[in-house]
Enzyme design. Structure first.
Site, short mmCIF file in Angstrom:
data_model
loop_
_atom_site.label_atom_id
_atom_site.label_comp_id
_atom_site.label_asym_id
_atom_site.label_seq_id
_atom_site.Cartn_x
_atom_site.Cartn_y
_atom_site.Cartn_z
N ILE A 14 0.83 -1.22 0.00
CA ILE A 14 0.00 0.00 0.00
C ILE A 14 0.86 1.26 0.00
O ILE A 14 0.48 2.28 -0.58
CB ILE A 14 -1.03 -0.01 1.16
CG1 ILE A 14 -2.17 0.95 0.86
CG2 ILE A 14 -0.39 0.31 2.51
CD1 ILE A 14 -2.98 0.60 -0.35
N ARG A 37 12.35 -2.78 6.93
CA ARG A 37 13.45 -3.69 7.26
C ARG A 37 14.16 -4.22 6.02
O ARG A 37 15.31 -4.63 6.09
CB ARG A 37 12.92 -4.85 8.10
CG ARG A 37 12.32 -4.41 9.42
CD ARG A 37 11.45 -5.49 10.01
NE ARG A 37 10.46 -5.97 9.04
CZ ARG A 37 9.55 -6.90 9.28
NH1 ARG A 37 9.50 -7.47 10.46
NH2 ARG A 37 8.69 -7.26 8.36
N LYS A 92 -5.34 1.98 7.69
CA LYS A 92 -6.41 1.21 8.33
C LYS A 92 -5.97 -0.24 8.48
O LYS A 92 -5.18 -0.70 7.65
CB LYS A 92 -7.72 1.32 7.56
CG LYS A 92 -7.65 0.99 6.07
CD LYS A 92 -7.43 -0.34 5.50
CE LYS A 92 -8.03 -1.58 6.05
NZ LYS A 92 -7.79 -2.76 5.18
N ASP A 170 -9.83 -7.69 7.26
CA ASP A 170 -8.91 -6.70 6.69
C ASP A 170 -9.62 -5.94 5.55
O ASP A 170 -9.68 -4.71 5.60
CB ASP A 170 -7.59 -7.34 6.22
CG ASP A 170 -6.68 -6.30 5.59
OD1 ASP A 170 -6.02 -5.56 6.33
OD2 ASP A 170 -6.67 -6.18 4.35
P1 NAP Z 1 2.48 -5.50 3.03
O1 NAP Z 1 2.59 -5.43 1.54
O2 NAP Z 1 2.74 -6.77 3.73
O3 NAP Z 1 3.41 -4.33 3.58
C1 NAP Z 1 3.61 -4.08 4.95
C2 NAP Z 1 5.07 -3.70 5.15
O4 NAP Z 1 5.28 -3.43 6.53
C3 NAP Z 1 6.01 -4.82 4.77
O5 NAP Z 1 6.49 -4.60 3.46
C4 NAP Z 1 7.09 -4.80 5.81
O6 NAP Z 1 8.25 -4.25 5.22
C5 NAP Z 1 6.59 -3.84 6.90
N1 NAP Z 1 6.55 -4.49 8.22
C6 NAP Z 1 6.94 -3.96 9.39
N2 NAP Z 1 6.73 -4.78 10.40
C7 NAP Z 1 6.20 -5.90 9.89
C8 NAP Z 1 5.77 -7.12 10.45
N3 NAP Z 1 5.87 -7.38 11.76
N4 NAP Z 1 5.27 -8.07 9.61
C9 NAP Z 1 5.18 -7.84 8.28
N5 NAP Z 1 5.58 -6.68 7.72
C10 NAP Z 1 6.08 -5.73 8.50
O7 NAP Z 1 1.03 -5.04 3.49
P2 NAP Z 1 0.08 -3.95 2.81
O8 NAP Z 1 -0.87 -4.63 1.89
O9 NAP Z 1 0.85 -2.80 2.32
O10 NAP Z 1 -0.79 -3.56 4.09
C11 NAP Z 1 -0.30 -2.72 5.11
C12 NAP Z 1 -1.50 -2.05 5.75
O11 NAP Z 1 -2.17 -1.29 4.74
C13 NAP Z 1 -2.53 -3.05 6.30
O12 NAP Z 1 -3.04 -2.59 7.52
C14 NAP Z 1 -3.61 -3.07 5.24
O13 NAP Z 1 -4.90 -3.30 5.80
C15 NAP Z 1 -3.54 -1.65 4.71
N6 NAP Z 1 -4.05 -1.56 3.32
C16 NAP Z 1 -3.64 -2.42 2.34
C17 NAP Z 1 -4.21 -2.34 1.07
C18 NAP Z 1 -3.79 -3.24 -0.06
O14 NAP Z 1 -4.44 -3.21 -1.12
N7 NAP Z 1 -2.75 -4.03 0.05
C19 NAP Z 1 -5.18 -1.39 0.81
C20 NAP Z 1 -5.52 -0.48 1.80
C21 NAP Z 1 -4.95 -0.59 3.05
P3 NAP Z 1 9.69 -4.71 5.73
O15 NAP Z 1 9.69 -6.20 5.74
O16 NAP Z 1 10.61 -4.09 4.74
O17 NAP Z 1 9.81 -4.11 7.10
#
Ligand code: NAP
Length: 307
Positions: A14, A37, A92, A170
């Site tokens: 995101i 990280r 969120k 989620d």
């Molecule tokens: P994601 O792709 O897994 O990204 C989250 C990032 O946070 C990871 O790349 C990771 O980067 C970092 N991180 C730090 N601590 C972590 C941990 N303990 N476990 C895993 N990752 C960790 O997830 P995302 O889809 O972007 O979602 C993140 C948030 O945005 C969620 O709350 C989600 O509900 C919200 N969101 C997502 C979307 C969507 O379409 N994907 C849409 C709207 C909102 P490092 O490993 O480099 O630290």
């Protein structure tokens, strides 16, 4: 006015897809650093594996932080950011528990910094018009249908299946963030049925019944024919208000209404800038409260393992 110097914490899907382009398109912001990280994340900006390092090293060179990590680690990061004097935008859901968001709200008040819970679906094009159409009305029916394919939308996201990862809530909390925004009365969960894959700690599907008339929500991650993100409301006076495509399309009494074109995330950053400028916070915990209530009163069923 000087641009608001902002850093992103948690450089995942995101952050890349929405936060980076929305910040770049808004002259009120300047993206100056990230904390993530993965060394190979590719932002091209100064990067710190630990948020605390970023907050320390950028003292005097940073105003705000957008926290885009999974929810379980967000509270500690946001707390440290507020205490270090930065304004905070929370992706969120804003925290893993109600206790955590309560605490952040209190810290934001203490420190006088802006805390903003950015529920992106509340910024979808049809939401404000739907809210206006329902203002002062008595709701007779609410049908939320939030169906999508977890394999398409969350490939490889293991955190989403862990305790505090929310599972189908989620995406489902996006529907609740719209419903709580447009409905004239609060929602109370009467019953919930949560379906857990045998090998996972978070639900793959959920059915919620709310107090009142015919009020319910269906959320399911096993839907493979595209996606269905619909909220249909019927008032006692017989008016129907239906949001489709996650709030991007609005139908009132069956007729589609023309909507202005605006992106959800640019609108989030617009609001964040306004709040910072006004020295105010906006902390909406209602969607999280409903998910918490569903877990409290919900019955648990087990289904086949998810692989
Ligand atoms: P994601 O792709 O897994 O990204 C989250 C990032 O946070 C990871 O790349 C990771 O980067 C970092 N991180 C730090 N601590 C972590 C941990 N303990 N476990 C895993 N990752 C960790 O997830 P995302 O889809 O972007 O979602 C993140 C948030 O945005 C969620 O709350 C989600 O509900 C919200 N969101 C997502 C979307 C969507 O379409 N994907 C849409 C709207 C909102 P490092 O490993 O480099 O630290």
């Amino acid at each position: 006015m000087m641009a608001i110097r902002i850093a992103i914490v948690g450089y995942g899907k995101i952050a890349r897809d929405q936060h980076v382009p929305s910040i770049a398109a808004d002259p009120r912001f300047e993206l100056v650093a990230v904390s993530t990280r993965s060394p190979d994340h590719g932002s091209g900006l100064p990067c710190f594996p630990e948020p605390a390092q970023l907050f320390e090293e950028f003292r005097g060179k940073l105003d705000a932080v957008a926290i885009c990590t999974p929810p379980t680690v967000r509270h500690a990061i946001a707390r440290d950011a507020l205490r270090a004097g930065y304004h905070v935008l929370l992706e969120k859901p804003p925290a893993a528990t109600l206790g955590e968001i309560e605490d952040l709200d209190a810290i934001a008040r203490e420190t006088g910094r802006t805390l903003y819970t950015g529920w992106h679906s509340q910024h979808a094009a049809g939401v404000e018009k739907a809210r206006e159409a329902l203002a002062g009305q008595k709701v007779a029916k609410l049908h939320i249908s939030w169906l999508e394919d977890v394999r398409k939308w969350h490939p490889g996201q293991e955190w989403i299946w862990t305790p505090g990862g929310f599972g189908v809530f989620d995406p489902g909390i996006n529907a609740l963030s719209i419903a709580t925004r447009i409905l004239p009365e609060p929602l109370f969960v009467r019953e919930a049925s949560l379906l857990f894959p045998e090998n996972k700690q978070a639900p793959i599907a959920a059915s919620l019944t709310f107090a009142g008339g015919d009020m319910r929500a269906e959320m399911d991650w096993r839907f493979s024919e595209g996606e269905q993100w619909t909220i249909r409301v019927e008032t006692e006076a017989g008016r129907t208000v239906e949001l489709r495509d996650g709030g991007a399309r609005l139908f009132i009494d069956g007729e589609e209404r023309a909507l202005g074109k605006h992106g959800e995330y640019p609108s989030i950053y617009n609001r964040f800038a306004e709040l910072i400028e006004a020295g105010a916070s906006e902390v909406d915990r209602e969607p999280l409260r409903i998910v918490a209530d569903a877990f409290m009163v919900g019955s648990r069923e087990i289904t086949e393992p998810f692989a």
